[in-house]
Design a protein around this motif. Structure first.
Motif, PDB file in Angstrom:
ATOM      1  N   LEU A   1       0.815  -1.219   0.000  1.00  0.00           N
ATOM      2  CA  LEU A   1       0.000   0.000   0.000  1.00  0.00           C
ATOM      3  C   LEU A   1       0.849   1.270   0.000  1.00  0.00           C
ATOM      4  N   HIS A   2       2.170   1.100  -0.026  1.00  0.00           N
ATOM      5  CA  HIS A   2       3.109   2.230  -0.060  1.00  0.00           C
ATOM      6  C   HIS A   2       2.923   3.173   1.135  1.00  0.00           C
ATOM      7  N   GLU A   3       2.567   2.595   2.293  1.00  0.00           N
ATOM      8  CA  GLU A   3       2.476   3.375   3.524  1.00  0.00           C
ATOM      9  C   GLU A   3       3.842   3.337   4.217  1.00  0.00           C
ATOM     10  N   GLN A   4       4.732   4.228   3.794  1.00  0.00           N
ATOM     11  CA  GLN A   4       6.089   4.215   4.328  1.00  0.00           C
ATOM     12  C   GLN A   4       6.101   4.751   5.760  1.00  0.00           C
ATOM     13  N   PRO A   5       6.570   3.949   6.721  1.00  0.00           N
ATOM     14  CA  PRO A   5       6.578   4.401   8.115  1.00  0.00           C
ATOM     15  C   PRO A   5       7.683   5.417   8.371  1.00  0.00           C
ATOM     16  N   SER A   6       7.413   6.370   9.249  1.00  0.00           N
ATOM     17  CA  SER A   6       8.425   7.346   9.652  1.00  0.00           C
ATOM     18  C   SER A   6       9.361   6.719  10.680  1.00  0.00           C
ATOM     19  N   LEU A   7      10.472   7.378  10.935  1.00  0.00           N
ATOM     20  CA  LEU A   7      11.419   6.875  11.924  1.00  0.00           C
ATOM     21  C   LEU A   7      10.800   6.837  13.319  1.00  0.00           C
ATOM     22  N   SER A   8      10.005   7.866  13.640  1.00  0.00           N
ATOM     23  CA  SER A   8       9.354   7.883  14.956  1.00  0.00           C
ATOM     24  C   SER A   8       8.328   6.761  15.077  1.00  0.00           C
ATOM     25  N   MET A   9       7.643   6.435  13.979  1.00  0.00           N
ATOM     26  CA  MET A   9       6.686   5.336  14.001  1.00  0.00           C
ATOM     27  C   MET A   9       7.401   4.007  14.227  1.00  0.00           C
ATOM     28  N   LEU A  10       8.542   3.826  13.548  1.00  0.00           N
ATOM     29  CA  LEU A  10       9.308   2.598  13.727  1.00  0.00           C
ATOM     30  C   LEU A  10       9.842   2.490  15.152  1.00  0.00           C
ATOM     31  N   ALA A  11      10.299   3.627  15.688  1.00  0.00           N
ATOM     32  CA  ALA A  11      10.804   3.628  17.058  1.00  0.00           C
ATOM     33  C   ALA A  11       9.686   3.309  18.051  1.00  0.00           C
ATOM     34  N   GLY A  12       8.537   3.953  17.861  1.00  0.00           N
ATOM     35  CA  GLY A  12       7.403   3.688  18.732  1.00  0.00           C
ATOM     36  C   GLY A  12       6.926   2.256  18.627  1.00  0.00           C
ATOM     37  N   GLY A  13       6.890   1.736  17.397  1.00  0.00           N
ATOM     38  CA  GLY A  13       6.489   0.349  17.204  1.00  0.00           C
ATOM     39  C   GLY A  13       7.446  -0.616  17.882  1.00  0.00           C
ATOM     40  N   SER A  14       8.729  -0.319  17.829  1.00  0.00           N
ATOM     41  CA  SER A  14       9.729  -1.171  18.495  1.00  0.00           C
ATOM     42  C   SER A  14       9.497  -1.212  20.004  1.00  0.00           C
ATOM     43  N   LEU A  15       9.164  -0.057  20.581  1.00  0.00           N
ATOM     44  CA  LEU A  15       8.906  -0.009  22.027  1.00  0.00           C
ATOM     45  C   LEU A  15       7.646  -0.805  22.388  1.00  0.00           C
ATOM     46  N   ILE A  16       6.604  -0.668  21.571  1.00  0.00           N
ATOM     47  CA  ILE A  16       5.352  -1.376  21.850  1.00  0.00           C
ATOM     48  C   ILE A  16       5.547  -2.885  21.746  1.00  0.00           C
TER      49      ILE A  16
END
Length: 289
Positions: free
Chosen positions: A255-270
């Motif tokens: 779907l070409h929904e490229q995640p931002s760095l903050s989203m990746l960081a937040g996802g890693s924490l979750i």
């Protein structure tokens, strides 16, 4: 099922569950129709399984029937809110919002059992909170990602309630029978609202809903149930935490929904919080045994 096959099965289940948001988006249907279609196809598959299985089932009490009805209604609302989150915030945001489910389950269980969370569990709750703040692009209530994250988190909260109800009231019922009953309640209660909209669905819409119900629901949950016979529940929970990773990857690729760095960081924490909660839960069980 040998241990290696069980590990493969639970990883496959996590992968399929990570594709739920993607297939929901590809169906191009409303959250109501997606929830209805998913429940209908899952019910058909599970009913055929139980029919050809041919083993008699024990009778259920009125209390169990009541809880199955309540859980079916909660499942319908949980799925509808999740797909609504997908329609507003996208697949990745919805997947990350739902990944907070273990933290909600921990809080509710602690309140229910009047038990204080341990240090690792408090750390997990902190990680989820910080992760959610990082996933949200800003603090605006008009931002679609924030709104999607809110509904996904509410969906996760409902699933936490549903999981605890099943754990304390339906644990003695076979998993496939519980899912069969809940999907029956879900599509039946949505039928009056979905029926007028069904003619608007095209063949491809039905195809994606069938994939969603058969692969990502009936088959995935069957894999989880069979894996639990050979792998500990805490290990299964850790592997299922990868569901959010697969959701982000699928949204990015298809779907070409490229995640931002903050989203990746937040996802890693979750996701890390989910692992911590699972490990802490496993340790608690060993201490109590």
């Amino acid at each position: 099922m040998p241990p290696l096959r069980a590990l493969f099965a639970i990883h496959l289940a996590a992968f399929l569950l990570g594709l739920v948001g993607l297939f929901g988006a590809l169906s191009e249907a409303t959250p109501l129709l997606i929830t209805f279609g998913r429940a209908l196809f899952a019910f058909i598959c599970l009913w055929l399984f139980s029919h050809f299985r041919g083993k008699p089932s024990t009778a259920l009490s009125k209390r169990q029937h009541g809880f199955l009805l309540l859980c079916g209604l909660l499942l319908a609302l949980h799925w509808a809110l999740f797909f609504y989150a997908v329609s507003i915030g996208g697949v990745a945001i919805a997947g990350l919002g739902f990944a907070a489910f273990p933290a909600f389950a921990l809080l509710l269980e602690s309140l229910l059992l009047r038990r204080r969370p341990g240090p690792l569990q408090w750390l997990a709750l902190l990680l989820v909170s910080v992760g959610m703040l990082l996933v949200a692009p800003d603090f605006s209530l008009t931002n679609s990602s924030n709104i999607g994250l809110f509904w996904a988190a509410l969906s996760a909260l409902l699933f936490a309630v549903l999981s605890l109800l099943m754990r304390f009231n339906l644990e003695q019922i076979e998993p496939y029978r519980t899912t069969l009953s809940m999907t029956l309640v879900t599509w039946l209660c949505l039928l009056p609202f979905a029926a007028p909209l069904l003619p608007t669905l095209k063949a491809m819409n039905w195809l994606w809903l069938a994939v969603l119900g058969l692969l990502c629901t009936a088959f995935a949950h069957s894999l989880i149930a069979s894996s639990l016979k050979r792998i500990s529940a805490s290990s299964v929970s850790v592997i299922l935490a990868l569901e959010a990773v697969y959701a982000i990857a699928a949204a990015w690729i298809f779907l070409h929904e490229q995640p931002s760095l903050s989203m990746l960081a937040g996802g890693s924490l979750i996701i890390s919080a989910s692992v911590l909660i699972s490990r802490a839960g496993g340790t608690q069980k060993r201490r109590n045994s």
